[in-house]
Design an enzyme around this catalytic site. Structure first.
Site, PDB file in Angstrom:
ATOM      1  CB  VAL A  76      26.875  36.727  37.946  1.00  0.00           C
ATOM      2  CG1 VAL A  76      26.595  36.633  39.425  1.00  0.00           C
ATOM      3  CG2 VAL A  76      28.333  36.377  37.664  1.00  0.00           C
ATOM      4  CB  VAL A 136      36.792  37.193  47.420  1.00  0.00           C
ATOM      5  CG1 VAL A 136      38.149  36.492  47.462  1.00  0.00           C
ATOM      6  CG2 VAL A 136      36.981  38.698  47.585  1.00  0.00           C
ATOM      7  CE  LYS A 169      37.873  37.456  41.932  1.00  0.00           C
ATOM      8  NZ  LYS A 169      38.126  36.397  40.954  1.00  0.00           N
ATOM      9  CB  ALA A 192      17.024  47.535  36.493  1.00  0.00           C
ATOM     10  CG  ASP A 246      39.014  39.092  38.815  1.00  0.00           C
ATOM     11  OD1 ASP A 246      37.882  39.597  38.948  1.00  0.00           O
ATOM     12  OD2 ASP A 246      39.310  37.972  39.270  1.00  0.00           O
TER      13      ASP A 246
HETATM   14  N1  HSE Z   1      36.651  36.412  36.113  1.00  0.00           N
HETATM   15  C1  HSE Z   1      36.689  35.937  37.425  1.00  0.00           C
HETATM   16  C2  HSE Z   1      37.647  34.765  37.488  1.00  0.00           C
HETATM   17  C3  HSE Z   1      35.304  35.534  37.857  1.00  0.00           C
HETATM   18  O1  HSE Z   1      38.049  34.273  36.443  1.00  0.00           O
HETATM   19  O2  HSE Z   1      38.013  34.353  38.584  1.00  0.00           O
HETATM   20  C4  HSE Z   1      35.167  35.315  39.326  1.00  0.00           C
HETATM   21  O3  HSE Z   1      35.434  36.471  40.054  1.00  0.00           O
END
Ligand code: HSE
Length: 442
Positions: free
Chosen positions: A27, A143, A216, A56, A212
């Protein structure tokens, strides 16, 4: 860009705002690559420019040709650097990321983060730190990648009561499910492709186990209802047990399977938040959201239904969100504006209890192929007052057993589990049931 007199004048007054980057993986590299392209636009539109002044990373010896400034290992140096006015945290995880964020806010530097785990799991501490320090946190990139859903909730729908939200908010899972449904790929091959394309988290269990998406969902809940649930209380189910067989049965019933997050108010003081593989009607617009694309449906009491669709993962889409936050943070710094207001929790809202969720379900059983079994199973659903809306019993499975697939009418989750427990105790039932959620989204 048109070099009109007006914007030449603006450019002369352009304010450069110094950015410090902590963490520079997929990213971060995307951000560095896209910044030079975005800067002229941001300058033209907002009168500020962004400049990366310190970076860093854990191991500066690794070749990073694209980095525009010297790289250090100690993130404290980035935060302490007087040329850095905004800190971007991109290390992921919740421990070191929290220390970085805390240090940034305490140093009086606004924070931009893409870290959904940090916000979902330590958001309370972080938001109170932001309030105490008077420095904002920007988290559009946390998100749904390129979809500006945070700004839609914070600004566009600010006058609406949210009657519910639902979304496909994990690109990796959506990519895997799409490949399984469209190309007949197996789970592992599709997951490896998602990793190669830069969609998956470093620990891909976060994607495939629904965590994940739940991170979100917690953030969306905070913005929609001013309530950040205790993360471990959110019911979460991933896509590991969604087999090609399930995908095919769903298709025969007129549905597709998506990993869906649902956030909806229940009464005046409770909210249901959950993530689960869910059958959606094939004709619904969300059913045709494929690959790493995300979609979020929001229902406002004034706006009505709003659906946002876009790239949910990948370095370019995520850097679009990071750059939007950086532009807003830089503009606010320049204007000496306090930055975005975050919803204040009133402390009254809580999650619904376990098993209290009411909804439709898909149940697949493997039963003995003999007369009367279907009637026995249907009788148990009936005794629990669960209506059956569709049944599928394909021919030609042989070996004395047969799959029996039910689409059920709305029922309390606790009744459903009670019925399924009774069914799987029947001597005619060969294998534990597969249960999936069904949402009509109508
Ligand atoms: N790993 C996450 C996804 C990346 O596949 O949506 C974006 O948050």
């Amino acid at each position: 860009m048109l070099e009109t007199e007006a914007n030449l004048g603006l450019n002369q007054k352009m304010n450069k705002i110094g950015i410090g980057l902590v963490g520079c993986g997929t990213v971060g590299s995307g951000l560095i690559r896209n910044l030079p392209k975005a800067n002229p636009l941001i300058g033209e539109r907002l009168g500020v420019n962004l400049e990366i002044r310190a970076v860093a990373v854990k191991d500066p010896s690794k070749a990073r040709e694209t980095l525009p400034v010297p790289v250090v290992a100690d993130w404290k140096k980035v935060i302490a650097d007087p040329a850095v006015q905004i800190v971007v945290e991109l290390v992921g995880g919740t421990d070191e990321a929290f220390r970085i964020s805390e240090a940034s806010l305490k140093a009086g530097k606004p924070l931009v983060t893409a870290n959904k785990a940090l916000l979902a799991e330590r958001g309370r501490e972080l938001l109170s730190l932001a309030q105490q320090s008077g420095n904002p946190i920007y988290f559009e990139a946390s998100v749904a990648g390129g979809i500006p859903v945070i700004k839609v909730l914070r600004e566009g729908l600010v006058a609406n009561q949210l009657l519910g939200l639902h979304g496909i908010i994990n690109g990796t899972s959506n990519y895997i499910l799409s490949r399984m449904a469209e190309a007949g790929s197996d789970f592992q091959t599709a997951l490896q492709q998602a990793k190669d394309l830069g969609y998956a988290e470093t620990d891909d269990r976060l994607d495939v186990d629904g965590i994940d998406a739940a991170h979100k969902a917690a953030i969306l809940c905070l913005l929609a209802y001013g309530f950040l649930p205790v993360f471990t209380d959110i019911p979460v189910e991933g896509i590991r047990h969604v087999s090609a067989q399930e995908v095919s049965f769903a298709r025969q019933l007129g549905y597709v399977i998506k990993l869906l997050a649902v956030i909806r108010p229940v009464g005046s003081d409770r909210v249901e938040v959950r993530v689960a593989p869910t059958l959606l009607p094939s004709r619904h617009p969300m059913a045709s959201v494929h690959g790493a694309f995300n979609a979020i449906g929001l229902i406002g009491n004034l706006a009505g239904p709003v659906q946002l669709t876009g790239r949910g993962a990948g370095p370019d889409a995520t850097s679009s969100a990071l750059l939007a936050d950086l532009a807003e943070a830089a503009k606010n710094l320049h204007d000496k504006s306090p930055g975005p207001l975050l919803p204040k929790a009133d402390g009254k809202i809580r999650l619904i209890g376990k098993g209290e969720s009411v909804g439709r379900f898909y149940v697949r059983l493997e039963v003995e192929d003999r007369p009367g079994v279907l009637a026995l199973v249907a009788g148990i659903f009936g005794a629990e007052k669960i209506g059956i809306s569709s049944v599928l019993q394909p021919e030609g499975h042989g070996a004395g057993s047969v799959p029996l697939v039910f689409l059920l009418e709305a029922a309390a989750e606790s009744s459903l589990h009670k019925a399924v427990a009774l069914i799987t105790k029947l001597p005619n039932c060969r294998a534990p049931a597969r249960i999936l959620r069904v949402e009509d989204l109508s």
